[in-house]
Design a protein around this motif. Sequence first.
Motif, PDB file in Angstrom:
ATOM      1  N   PHE A 159      83.773  69.694  25.361  1.00 17.05           N
ATOM      2  CA  PHE A 159      85.171  69.254  25.322  1.00 17.05           C
ATOM      3  C   PHE A 159      85.363  68.003  26.171  1.00 17.05           C
ATOM      4  N   VAL A 160      86.092  67.033  25.619  1.00 21.62           N
ATOM      5  CA  VAL A 160      86.509  65.848  26.351  1.00 21.62           C
ATOM      6  C   VAL A 160      88.005  65.685  26.123  1.00 21.62           C
TER       7      VAL A 160
ATOM      8  N   LEU B 169      81.313  68.744  19.467  1.00 19.89           N
ATOM      9  CA  LEU B 169      82.022  68.074  20.553  1.00 19.89           C
ATOM     10  C   LEU B 169      83.472  67.897  20.127  1.00 19.89           C
ATOM     11  N   PHE B 170      84.397  68.498  20.878  1.00 22.28           N
ATOM     12  CA  PHE B 170      85.830  68.381  20.625  1.00 22.28           C
ATOM     13  C   PHE B 170      86.401  67.328  21.573  1.00 22.28           C
ATOM     14  N   CYS B 171      87.094  66.343  21.016  1.00 21.16           N
ATOM     15  CA  CYS B 171      87.656  65.248  21.816  1.00 21.16           C
ATOM     16  C   CYS B 171      89.159  65.162  21.579  1.00 21.16           C
ATOM     17  N   ASP B 172      89.925  65.297  22.633  1.00 23.99           N
ATOM     18  CA  ASP B 172      91.386  65.243  22.545  1.00 23.99           C
ATOM     19  C   ASP B 172      91.873  63.967  23.237  1.00 23.99           C
ATOM     20  N   GLU B 173      92.197  62.953  22.448  1.00 28.15           N
ATOM     21  CA  GLU B 173      92.658  61.652  22.955  1.00 28.15           C
ATOM     22  C   GLU B 173      91.700  61.093  24.027  1.00 28.15           C
TER      23      GLU B 173
ATOM     24  N   SER C 287      73.095  64.081  15.607  1.00 34.12           N
ATOM     25  CA  SER C 287      73.683  64.947  14.573  1.00 34.12           C
ATOM     26  C   SER C 287      74.676  65.947  15.164  1.00 34.12           C
ATOM     27  N   THR C 288      75.336  65.552  16.242  1.00 38.04           N
ATOM     28  CA  THR C 288      76.360  66.408  16.854  1.00 38.04           C
ATOM     29  C   THR C 288      77.641  66.332  16.040  1.00 38.04           C
ATOM     30  N   THR C 289      78.178  67.472  15.671  1.00 40.05           N
ATOM     31  CA  THR C 289      79.461  67.523  14.978  1.00 40.05           C
ATOM     32  C   THR C 289      80.558  67.091  15.944  1.00 40.05           C
ATOM     33  N   ILE C 290      81.466  66.231  15.485  1.00 39.52           N
ATOM     34  CA  ILE C 290      82.564  65.774  16.329  1.00 39.52           C
ATOM     35  C   ILE C 290      83.893  66.051  15.639  1.00 39.52           C
ATOM     36  N   VAL C 291      84.804  66.664  16.380  1.00 40.50           N
ATOM     37  CA  VAL C 291      86.190  66.842  15.934  1.00 40.50           C
ATOM     38  C   VAL C 291      87.063  66.115  16.949  1.00 40.50           C
ATOM     39  N   LEU C 292      87.763  65.097  16.480  1.00 45.17           N
ATOM     40  CA  LEU C 292      88.478  64.168  17.346  1.00 45.17           C
ATOM     41  C   LEU C 292      89.961  64.164  17.024  1.00 45.17           C
TER      42      LEU C 292
END
Length: 230
Positions: free
Chosen positions: A91-92, A168-172, A197-202
Motif C-alpha cells: 500500500f502507498v 500494489l495499491f496506490c491511493d493518490e 509483473s506486479t499488479t497495480i491498482v491506482l
Amino acid sequence: MSNMIIEAKLVSKVYLDVHAVVKALEKVSIGVREAEYVAIVGPSGAGKSTLLHILGGLERPTEGKVFFRKKDISRMKASSIYRLRNEHLGFVFQFYYLISELNVWENILLPASIKLHYLPQKTRDYAEELAEMLGLKERIHAFPHQLSGGERQRVALARALINRPQILFCDEPTGNLDTEAAAIIKQVLRDINCKNSTTIVLVTHNLDLAREAERIIYLNNGRIENESSA
C-alpha cells in the motif's frame, strides 16, 4: 476469468453519519487481472478510495464480496486479513505514514521485520536494491523529518515493495508531490509493473498518471460509469 487476481462482486459500502446515511459504493463489480495496471478515477467523493480500501482488505464491504485468488477475503478474521496484507499486498498512500523514530533503512524493512523473525541477507539485499532504484541510497540513515516530500513517498514505496507484494495499491501517490517528484513515482510504478509483473491498482486525480495504466475505470456517485483502455 481464470487469471483474475482480485475481484469485487456487487460491493456496497454504507457509512452511518449522525445526520445521514452515506452510500459510498453501490453494487460495484470489478476484476483485475494478474500483472494488470488499473487506474480508478473520478471526482472527489466518488468512492474511489473506499473501493481501493475494500479491495485491499483495509475495510469490509457492507454488502457484496471480495475475492483474492478466488478466496473470499471480505469476511476473513482480522488476523487472517492482516497476514494477507503483510505477505501479499502493498500500500502507498497520499500521506506517507512513515515512522518518525525510524530512519529510511528501518522504515523500508519494517514490513519484513513484522513478517520474519529475522531478516535474511536476501531481504537486506533487496532493500538495498530498492533504495538504489528509488534514489535513496545516500539517504538510508536520514529520518523522515530530514526528507523532502518526494523522498518520503519513495521510502513509502520501497516499504510497500519489500515483501514483494502480488498487488500494489496506490491511493493518490503523487497528490502531495511537485511535478518532478511525481514524474519519478510515475516512472517507478511503470517499471514495477512491466519488469516485476506486479499488479497495480491506482486511485488518482492525476490524469497524466492514470494514462500510464492499461485500463481506466471511471467512478462517480459510488458507481462505475464506464471504463476504457488507456
